[in-house]
Write a protein that holds these residues in place. Structure first.
Motif, short mmCIF file in Angstrom:
data_model
loop_
_atom_site.label_atom_id
_atom_site.label_comp_id
_atom_site.label_asym_id
_atom_site.label_seq_id
_atom_site.Cartn_x
_atom_site.Cartn_y
_atom_site.Cartn_z
N GLY A 75 7.08 43.25 -23.44
CA GLY A 75 6.06 44.14 -23.96
C GLY A 75 6.12 44.32 -25.46
O GLY A 75 5.12 44.74 -26.07
N VAL A 76 7.26 44.01 -26.07
CA VAL A 76 7.34 44.05 -27.53
C VAL A 76 6.32 43.09 -28.13
O VAL A 76 5.62 43.41 -29.10
CB VAL A 76 8.77 43.72 -28.01
N GLY A 77 6.23 41.89 -27.56
CA GLY A 77 5.26 40.91 -28.04
C GLY A 77 3.83 41.38 -27.85
O GLY A 77 2.98 41.21 -28.73
N VAL A 78 3.56 41.99 -26.68
CA VAL A 78 2.21 42.48 -26.38
C VAL A 78 1.81 43.59 -27.35
O VAL A 78 0.73 43.55 -27.97
CB VAL A 78 2.13 42.99 -24.93
N MET A 79 2.68 44.58 -27.49
CA MET A 79 2.34 45.75 -28.31
C MET A 79 2.30 45.39 -29.80
O MET A 79 1.42 45.85 -30.54
CB MET A 79 3.32 46.88 -28.06
N ALA A 80 3.25 44.58 -30.26
CA ALA A 80 3.28 44.22 -31.68
C ALA A 80 2.03 43.44 -32.07
O ALA A 80 1.42 43.70 -33.12
CB ALA A 80 4.54 43.40 -31.98
N THR A 81 1.63 42.49 -31.23
CA THR A 81 0.43 41.72 -31.52
C THR A 81 -0.81 42.60 -31.53
O THR A 81 -1.68 42.48 -32.40
CB THR A 81 0.26 40.60 -30.48
N VAL A 115 9.90 54.64 -28.27
CA VAL A 115 10.87 55.34 -27.44
C VAL A 115 11.19 54.53 -26.19
O VAL A 115 12.35 54.45 -25.76
CB VAL A 115 10.34 56.75 -27.06
N SER A 116 10.18 53.91 -25.60
CA SER A 116 10.39 53.11 -24.38
C SER A 116 11.27 51.90 -24.67
O SER A 116 12.10 51.51 -23.83
CB SER A 116 9.04 52.67 -23.82
N ASP A 235 9.72 48.73 -20.14
CA ASP A 235 9.04 50.01 -20.34
C ASP A 235 8.20 50.01 -21.60
O ASP A 235 7.16 50.67 -21.65
CB ASP A 235 10.07 51.14 -20.41
N VAL A 236 8.64 49.28 -22.62
CA VAL A 236 7.88 49.24 -23.87
C VAL A 236 6.47 48.73 -23.64
O VAL A 236 5.51 49.19 -24.27
CB VAL A 236 8.62 48.37 -24.93
N GLY A 237 6.31 47.79 -22.72
CA GLY A 237 4.99 47.24 -22.41
C GLY A 237 4.24 48.04 -21.38
O GLY A 237 3.06 48.35 -21.55
N GLY A 240 3.40 51.58 -22.92
CA GLY A 240 2.43 51.45 -24.01
C GLY A 240 1.06 51.07 -23.50
O GLY A 240 0.04 51.68 -23.87
N CYS A 241 1.00 50.06 -22.63
CA CYS A 241 -0.28 49.65 -22.05
C CYS A 241 -0.85 50.73 -21.14
O CYS A 241 -2.07 50.90 -21.06
CB CYS A 241 -0.12 48.34 -21.28
N GLY A 242 0.03 51.45 -20.44
CA GLY A 242 -0.43 52.52 -19.57
C GLY A 242 -1.14 53.62 -20.34
O GLY A 242 -2.18 54.12 -19.91
N LEU A 243 -0.59 53.99 -21.50
CA LEU A 243 -1.23 55.00 -22.32
C LEU A 243 -2.58 54.52 -22.83
O LEU A 243 -3.56 55.27 -22.83
CB LEU A 243 -0.32 55.38 -23.49
N LEU A 244 -2.66 53.26 -23.26
CA LEU A 244 -3.93 52.72 -23.73
C LEU A 244 -4.97 52.68 -22.61
O LEU A 244 -6.15 52.98 -22.83
CB LEU A 244 -3.72 51.31 -24.29
N ALA A 245 -4.53 52.31 -21.40
CA ALA A 245 -5.46 52.28 -20.27
C ALA A 245 -5.98 53.68 -19.96
O ALA A 245 -7.18 53.87 -19.70
CB ALA A 245 -4.77 51.69 -19.04
N GLY A 246 -5.08 54.67 -19.98
CA GLY A 246 -5.51 56.03 -19.72
C GLY A 246 -6.46 56.54 -20.78
O GLY A 246 -7.44 57.24 -20.49
N ALA A 247 -6.17 56.22 -22.05
CA ALA A 247 -7.04 56.65 -23.15
C ALA A 247 -8.41 55.99 -23.05
O ALA A 247 -9.44 56.63 -23.33
CB ALA A 247 -6.38 56.32 -24.49
N ALA A 248 -8.45 54.72 -22.67
CA ALA A 248 -9.74 54.03 -22.51
C ALA A 248 -10.56 54.69 -21.41
O ALA A 248 -11.79 54.85 -21.55
CB ALA A 248 -9.51 52.56 -22.20
#
Length: 369
Positions: A75-81, A115-116, A235-237, A240-248
């Protein structure tokens, strides 16, 4: 929850189907936007390979689906990109980069992902992760991304509270479900693609490019995780993606002109929501602790009973597609009929899936679940 629509839906639907002014971009900008998406796939893949070499290992435990130590932190790669390319993509497509919703959602996601990642490294107590989730949810809501409830339903304060609870819940739900190769990364990639394709019809064309970008980032990760895992999201991925999905999902609920269009996000995420809620209710009725780690999710039970994990993952992706079909069908309906109809249609495949799990465990017992 939005008020029932009291006007003709035809003009709203036709207007929503047209690209917003901010979506009208020059051909050169469009080319650069597409280039960003292609770059996201390869840059994510490059970073994921780097994280495989870093080799922060996830050692198998009693609830793990893997049998040998496997690197985590993909998830580091996903979130950083996503963080590097999203501002460029927004600027190139004429969307605001420095608005309060964008800035505070970005800050919240960066906080939670950071944090994750530290938790992936040091295995912090759950209380620290929960505090980070609550703070991240508060930041997103403070930026204006929340449910627009009318005063009869509690007004902005109730909307903000429900929105924060939703963000914490869906972030944890997605994290809980990240236990099988490709399940979460693939489900979210499919969901992002569907949001990008359906956004204009729901009155949210501004989600088109960000959703496609996150989809591209997840697609860059997927070959390393599905069907055979060389690395996990971590957890980092997932958080992070879970929060973005919820916000969307909250943004759709806030901006859509359709009476039941606010259900698009929950419909797409319903397979994950159902598994988590079903498992929590079943464990509560069985007298099990709700905070103790377990392997009683439906996808885990099916995997333990001998079902091919790749097929389980594909089925979950299919449920996400079904959620999009249901969301489109119920969007023009008034709020309460849309909610009732949507819930019924969404439950049909989930109940069949649950029945299949029960029959499978009778043929191939897995012990308590």
């Amino acid at each position: 929850m939005p008020l029932p629509c009291t006007y003709s839906l035809a003009p709203a639907i036709l207007e929503a189907a047209q690209p917003a002014e901010t979506m009208s971009i020059a051909p050169s900008s469009s080319f650069l936007a597409v280039f960003c998406l292609i770059s996201a796939v390869f840059f994510t893949g490059f970073l994921v390979k780097m994280m495989i070499r870093v080799a922060v290992l996830d050692h198998p435990g009693h609830r793990s689906a893997h049998e040998r130590p496997t690197p985590k932190g993909g998830g580091v790669g996903v979130m950083a990109t996503f963080f590097v390319l999203c501002p460029i993509l927004l600027a190139e497509t004429g969307q605001p980069v420095l608005s309060a919703p964008v800035l505070l959602t970005a800050l919240a996601t960066a906080l939670l992902a950071g944090v994750s990642w530290l938790d992936d490294l040091y295995q912090w107590p759950p209380s620290i992760k929960f505090a980070a989730q609550c703070l991240a949810a508060a930041l997103v809501v403070a930026g204006g991304t929340s449910l627009p409830l009318p005063m009869t339903w509690g007004g902005p304060i109730a909307g903000a509270l429900i929105s924060a609870l939703w963000l914490v819940f869906i972030t944890n739900a997605i994290n809980f479900m990240d236990g099988l190769n490709g399940l979460i990364s693939g489900s979210l990639a499919v969901g992002c693609l569907l949001i990008a394709l359906t956004g204009p019809a729901f009155g949210v064309p501004d989600l088109f490019w960000p959703a496609l970008l996150l989809c591209a980032c997840l697609c860059g990760f997927l070959p390393f995780n599905y069907p055979k895992a060389r690395i996990f999201l971590g957890d980092v991925g997932s958080q992070g993606c879970g929060l973005l999905a919820g916000a969307a999902a909250l943004h759709v609920a806030h901006a859509t002109p359709l009476p039941s269009g606010w259900l698009l996000g929950p419909c797409l995420l319903f397979p994950l929501i159902y598994d988590v809620l079903f498992t929590l209710v079943r464990r509560k009725l069985a007298g099990h602790s709700l905070v103790q780690a377990h392997r009683g999710h439906l996808y885990q039970v099916l995997h333990r009973s001998g079902v091919n994990p790749a097929l389980i993952t594909l089925a979950e992706w299919g449920f996400v597609v079904w959620g999009a079909v249901v969301a489109h069908f119920i969007a023009p309906l008034p709020v309460l009929p849309g909610l009732a109809c949507g819930l019924g249609l969404l439950l049909v495949p989930q109940l069949l899936w649950t029945g299949f799990a029960v029959l499978q465990t009778r043929r191939h017992p897995v012990g308590p679940w």
